[in-house]
Structure formats: C-alpha cells, structure tokens
Write a protein that holds these residues in place. Structure first.
Motif, mmCIF file in Angstrom:
data_model
loop_
_atom_site.group_PDB
_atom_site.id
_atom_site.type_symbol
_atom_site.label_atom_id
_atom_site.label_comp_id
_atom_site.label_asym_id
_atom_site.label_seq_id
_atom_site.Cartn_x
_atom_site.Cartn_y
_atom_site.Cartn_z
ATOM 1 N N GLN B 84 0.831 -1.206 0.000
ATOM 2 C CA GLN B 84 0.000 0.000 0.000
ATOM 3 C C GLN B 84 0.862 1.251 0.000
ATOM 4 O OE1 GLN B 84 -2.952 0.350 -0.552
ATOM 5 N NE2 GLN B 84 -4.258 -1.216 0.372
ATOM 6 N N TYR B 85 2.124 1.104 0.331
ATOM 7 C CA TYR B 85 3.022 2.253 0.385
ATOM 8 C C TYR B 85 4.417 1.760 0.023
ATOM 9 C CZ TYR B 85 4.477 0.129 4.728
ATOM 10 O OH TYR B 85 4.954 -0.743 5.652
ATOM 11 N N LEU B 106 3.598 -0.261 -5.939
ATOM 12 C CA LEU B 106 2.399 0.100 -5.198
ATOM 13 C C LEU B 106 1.249 -0.772 -5.673
ATOM 14 C CD1 LEU B 106 2.279 3.991 -5.119
ATOM 15 C CD2 LEU B 106 2.411 2.429 -3.179
ATOM 16 N N ASP B 108 -1.635 0.120 -6.243
ATOM 17 C CA ASP B 108 -2.421 0.834 -7.270
ATOM 18 C C ASP B 108 -2.073 0.388 -8.682
ATOM 19 O OD1 ASP B 108 -2.029 2.144 -4.907
ATOM 20 O OD2 ASP B 108 -2.175 4.151 -5.774
ATOM 21 N N PHE B 111 -4.201 -1.590 -11.187
ATOM 22 C CA PHE B 111 -5.339 -1.015 -11.928
ATOM 23 C C PHE B 111 -5.141 -1.188 -13.421
ATOM 24 C CE2 PHE B 111 -6.561 2.359 -8.565
ATOM 25 C CZ PHE B 111 -6.884 1.333 -7.693
ATOM 26 N N ASP B 112 -3.897 -0.991 -13.848
ATOM 27 C CA ASP B 112 -3.606 -1.128 -15.278
ATOM 28 C C ASP B 112 -3.084 -2.546 -15.496
ATOM 29 O OD1 ASP B 112 -2.607 -1.096 -17.835
ATOM 30 O OD2 ASP B 112 -2.060 1.035 -17.703
ATOM 31 N N GLU B 133 7.252 5.752 -7.884
ATOM 32 C CA GLU B 133 7.310 6.584 -6.686
ATOM 33 C C GLU B 133 8.648 6.420 -5.953
ATOM 34 O OE1 GLU B 133 4.405 7.108 -2.952
ATOM 35 O OE2 GLU B 133 3.626 7.469 -4.960
#
Lengths: 431, 214
Positions: B84-85, B106, B108, B111-112, B133
């Motif tokens: 998550q981080y 991450l 996230d 999603f792709d 990041e």
C-alpha cells in the motif's frame, strides 16, 4: 631524600588545592549571610507593616527578594555541596490586570507554603548555615593568628602585656611556648583545611532541609504537571482527530462519491455511447488512484507503516532515505519501544529533520538513537548555520507537547554559527 | 508461467487470481500468511511470486520478510512485492543481494492490468522493476551526488525508466526516440557507472543498483 621530599610536596598539592577551593566556598557561603540579614530585615518590616496596610506593598517585594536569595543558595548548594536542591515554587498562575490582580497575586504569594519555609530559613540560616560555613574558615584564621602572635611577640612583650593564644601565654624569651604555639597554629590551619570539604555536605543537607520542596509540594507539583500535560495531550488528540476527519471528508470520501457517480453514469451510457462510458470508467479509475494516494499520505501522518513494521530504528532510517539532506543514522536499541513512545520519538525526529532541511542551511544531519538506564536518548545534529530560536519555532512547542505526557525532555542547542543539536530524552522500557 | 500469490485480503486475492489467469498464468498456490508463503516458495519454486508486504500473523512486513528469506535460500527466486506504500528502505533490502529478478510496486499499479502483468513477466525473466514513486524519491534525493551527478539529465531519465524495469524498446517509445538512441544512452550510463561489459541484463541490474544505492 630531598627529591622524595619534593615529590611528596608535589603529590600533596592537589590535596591542598581541593581543600583550599572548599575553604573558599565556605567563606563565600558565610559572607552570603550578611545580605541575607538585610533581606530578613526587609521581610520583618513587611510583616510588621502588614498590620498597617503598608506591608501589602512591601511584602511581595520582600518575598520576591527572599526567593531570589534562596534560589541563589539552592544553586550554590547544588553546585558546591553535591546535594541537589530544587525550587519548590509552583508556576505563577495568570492574574487579572489591575488592582484585583495585584491583590490576588499578593494573597497567592503569602499563602504559598514555600514562602513560610523560605522565611524560616532566612531567620535560621545566619545562625545554622552561617556558623557552619564559618567553622573551617575560623579554624584557619585562628591558626594563622598564632603565627602573627609569634611574629609580634617581641613588640607585645615590650609593652608588658604579652598575648594569649588558645590557652597558651606567649611571652618573649619563652622559646618552648612559641614552638608550641607554632605547632598549634599549623595544627589549626590543617584542621580547618581538613574540615572544609566535610562541612560542605552538611551545609547542603541543612539547605535542603528547608529550601527543597516538601514531599507534599513535590506531589502537588507533579499532579499539576500531569493535569496540564494530560489536558494538552487530550487537546492535541482531539485536534488530530478533527484534522483526520476533515482530510477524509474533503479527500478520499469526496473522490469515492465522484467515483460512484462516474460509475453509475458509465452504466447508463454503456449501451448507447460506449466511447463516453469508457471515458467515465477511466475517470473513475483515476479518482480511485487519487483517493488511494490521499489515504496513503494520511496514514503516514497518523502512524507510518514502516514504524509498526520495523520499529523506531528502521523508521528513522526510512526517513533519512527520503530526506533531501545526507543523513547518517546510528541506532543502538536492543528491543522495541512501547508503541506510543516510539511514535512520539519518530515524529520528533521527522520534525527535526524537516526543520534542518528547511531552516539550517546545512547539508548533513547525524541522528543517534540509543537506550540507556531506562531512557531513550536521541540526538539530532546538523552542520547548518545554527541560531534556531525555540521561541519562534511553533514546531518545537508542538514537539514538547508531544513528549510531555511521557515525561520526555527536549533540549535545543543552537548557537549562531552552528551546529544545531536537538537532544531528546524519554523514560521508557524496551520490550 | 507458474505463479505463487500471497495476499491476505480475499477480494484482492480473488481479483489478482482472475487477472493473472486471464493472462495465461498458472496460480500454483494462493496463500494468505508469511509462513505459508515461505513454505510454498521453497517447495514449489514458481517462475514468479506476487507478494503483499503486510500479512498475518503479525500484520507487519511478514510478506517482505518471507520473500527475503526465500531469496536467501534460493538466490534469484523472482519476487514481485506489492504494498500500500513504498519505502526506499525496503527497495534497498530487496535489491541488496544483487541477483535481480525483483519488483516492488504500489498496489495501485494493478489497476492497469496490461502494465502490471508486464511487470510480473519482466520480474520472472530476471529484470528489476521499481515503482515510479520509489524512483521519484530517489531522484529528489540523489540528483547531485556521485556517481549519478556525472550523468546528463537525459541519461538519468533513461536510468529511471530502466529502474522501472522497462526494455530499451519501451523506453524509446516512452521518450519518443529511436531504440538506437536509447542503446547509446545506456552504454554511456554503463560507462559512467564503470560497469564492465558482461551480459546486458546483469549490467542493467547493476546500473539500477548503483542508482538505488547512492
């Protein structure tokens, strides 16, 4: 033979130096009695005048003068006698402006039990403390006087009187007596020197007996401090919760609402306008990514995951890696700290590091964390320009608030020209 | 491609299984805690493991620890860590053994799905995939320090994309230049970082390591 004599003299030099220093301190402590007597006279006038109303003006002045005097003696006792004497005065409450405020202030000063103890001390100290400090000085002076007697015995005898020295009559021509007097003088000087460092701790105990806070006062001040830090901690917690609520409300929650709207719009458009529906779906995806980002930042601010994963050492190392400065981290912690202490220490390091990056103008920072004797010690030093003003930095006050519930101490040392060193001490156990 | 999946949240585990299966991956084991993950990795030796950092029983960095432990016993075992981080500290720990075949992204990024599955494949093939990041933080931190200070901005950009795990072709497409221009940049980077010519993949891993370790 003479060589070894010289050696012996040289070896005894530190012995003499130490005792001379102690003797000097005794002398100073004795001389301080005299301004003390002045002060006592002032306080006496004030109390006598109280009956006539005039004392109301004089009393606070006298009490403050006595406090200053007592504070000075506490400091000297702490520094010179090895007996720590702390001040018993409670923190001054806020009084309203004008005459009522002054009246309340006077009443507050008068009713403080420390005031009564101060005054008792002021009356007794010239006798007890003053004589105590005088004892070694007097012994040495008397011994020296013996030599004066010996040196002047011819003149004194010629006047027909002679002189007495400690039960011994000095008279010209009585060589045996003079030798005895000299021996006596040397003995007295040595006795005085020997007694000076022995008297100082006694003096310290005497000072502590009246000037240190009584157990009740200590307890009361502890309760007051706990009440203050507790209410500050509760306030800080409430403010923190409000901030989190606001961040969630304006951030992640709002984005989730937008996402839901986009999704339902996309569901409606799906059959007739598939291209627009796709655009809506992509928008929803972006909104979810942004919501995640905001939640991530929020979580970091509440309790960084790396702190719960790894503890203080690695969490501070992670901070160091993210900092714009070059940060060296040294950690010596054999175990994990309690979670609240860990968090307080972490945010202190984070704030200090941010301040160093923003204000110090330096390039490097050294952070040292270790645990000794039931205390966590953390020092954060930079190579910047120094001159950090704790009064100006609201951040520092915030850190103090964060550390206060744990009885943590924070010391900022930042001379102009640098370096800035922040030291944190937190009592805590390792698990 | 045989995949071991470690994720304790049922919804996410389900979603990942479905996504990976849709891209012709075989999920040989789906576990939800650290000890099971370690056992599955050492027993099944998958082509790649997709691992969540925080899992039972301690809900700390259980998954990361299991992955690191497995790689100590089976060097080079491909692992893609999801979280998550992202922490640079963890990125360094994953990269420290220098064998490559690691990823750190991450959550996230799932999603792709195209990009995510691409990352999984690249890790399985021995590549190094770091989350943008992590790289952004590094850039902010290390822009002026040696040896990266010797690189031109363009070369740093290429190195950053390399650290994200992209091939020369993908970097070329991203930067809108020819693949030959990128190849020239990469050989300059290898030269400036003093990486001896050996096999290309290894040098890429070492370059990324140099990048992450300054």
């Amino acid at each position: 033979m003479s060589r070894s004599m010289a050696d012996r003299v040289e070896e005894s030099l530190p012995w003499f130096r130490e005792r001379l220093v102690a003797l000097g301190r005794c002398l100073v402590l004795h001389l301080l009695v005299y301004p003390g007597l002045l002060c006592a006279a002032l306080a006496g006038f004030a109390f006598v005048g109280l009956g006539f109303g005039a004392g109301a003006l004089l009393l606070p002045l006298a009490v403050l003068a006595v406090r200053r005097m007592a504070d000075q003696r506490r400091e000297l006792a702490t520094r010179w006698t090895g007996t720590v004497v702390e001040a018993p005065y409670p923190r001054r409450p806020v009084f309203p402006a004008g005459a009522t405020g002054v009246r309340q202030w006077v009443r507050w000063l008068r009713s403080d039990p420390a005031t009564r103890r101060d005054l008792t001390w002021l009356l007794l100290d010239p006798v007890v403390g003053g004589l105590l400090a005088l004892l070694p000085v007097a012994l040495v002076l008397e011994g020296v006087y013996g030599f004066v007697v010996c040196a002047n015995v011819r003149w004194m005898s010629s006047t027909g009187y002679g002189d007495w020295f400690v039960l011994m009559h000095a008279h010209y021509g009585h060589g045996g007596d003079l030798a005895a007097i000299s021996a006596m003088g040397v003995g007295l000087v040595l006795l005085g020197l020997w007694s000076a460092p022995k008297v100082l701790p006694v003096y310290g105990r005497w000072t502590r007996s009246l000037l240190a806070p009584t157990p009740e006062v200590q307890l009361a001040s502890r309760v007051r401090q706990l009440t203050e830090t507790r209410s500050e901690a509760v306030d800080a917690q409430a403010a923190e919760l409000r901030r989190i609520e606001r961040d969630l409300h304006d951030g992640a929650q709002a984005r989730l609402v937008a996402m839901g709207m986009n999704l339902s719009a996309a569901a409606q458009l799906l059959e007739k306008h598939p291209a627009e529906a796709k655009e809506m779906l992509l928008e929803a995806r972006n909104a979810s990514a942004q919501a995640l980002n905001e939640l991530r930042d929020l979580v970091r601010g509440i309790h960084p995951p790396v702190l719960s994963d790894r503890g203080l050492g690695d969490a501070v190392r992670a901070l160091a890696l993210d900092s714009a400065l070059t940060v060296e981290v040294g950690v010596d912690l054999p175990g994990r700290l309690e979670a609240p202490v860990e968090s307080a220490a972490y945010f202190t390091a984070a704030e200090a590091l941010a301040n160093a990056a923003k204000h110090s103008g330096g390039q490097r920072v050294w952070i040292d964390i270790l645990h000794r004797d039931g205390r966590l010690l953390m020092t954060i030093q930079d190579d910047g320009a120094g001159g950090a003003d704790p009064a100006k930095g609201g951040g520092l006050r915030g850190l103090e608030r964060r550390l206060a519930p744990f009885d943590g101490i924070l010391v900022l040392n930042s001379p102009v020209g640098g370096p800035t060193v922040l030291t944190v001490e937190l009592p805590c156990e390792l698990s | 491609m045989r995949v071991v999946l470690a994720e304790d949240l049922f919804l996410l585990q389900n979603g990942l299984v479905r996504m990976l299966e849709a891209y012709d991956c075989e999920i040989v084991a789906a576990v939800d805690n650290g000890p099971d993950l370690l056992a599955a990795l050492l027993e099944l030796r998958p082509d790649v493991a997709v691992v969540d950092v925080r899992m039972p029983p301690t809900f700390t960095d259980e998954g990361l620890q299991a992955a690191l432990q497995a790689r100590r016993e089976a060097p080079g075992l491909p692992v893609l860590v999801l979280s998550q981080y992202v922490e640079q500290l963890y990125a360094r720990e994953l990269l420290a053994d220098g064998t490559g075949a690691v990823g750190y992204l991450l959550k996230d990024r799932v999603f792709d799905s195209d990009q995510f599955v691409d990352a999984v494949r690249r890790v399985a093939a021995g590549g190094t995939v770091m989350d943008p990041e992590v790289i952004a933080k590094l850039l902010a931190h290390n822009a002026h320090t040696e040896p990266l200070g010797a690189l031109t901005p363009r070369e740093r950009e290429v190195l950053a994309l390399m650290a994200e795990g992209r091939s020369n072709a993908a970097i070329a497409e991203r930067m809108v230049v020819t693949e030959r221009a990128i190849a020239k940049h990469t050989s300059n980077i290898f030269l400036k970082l003093d990486l001896q010519p050996s096999d290309e993949d290894n040098r890429r891993v070492l370059a990324v390591l140099a990048y992450l370790n300054t």
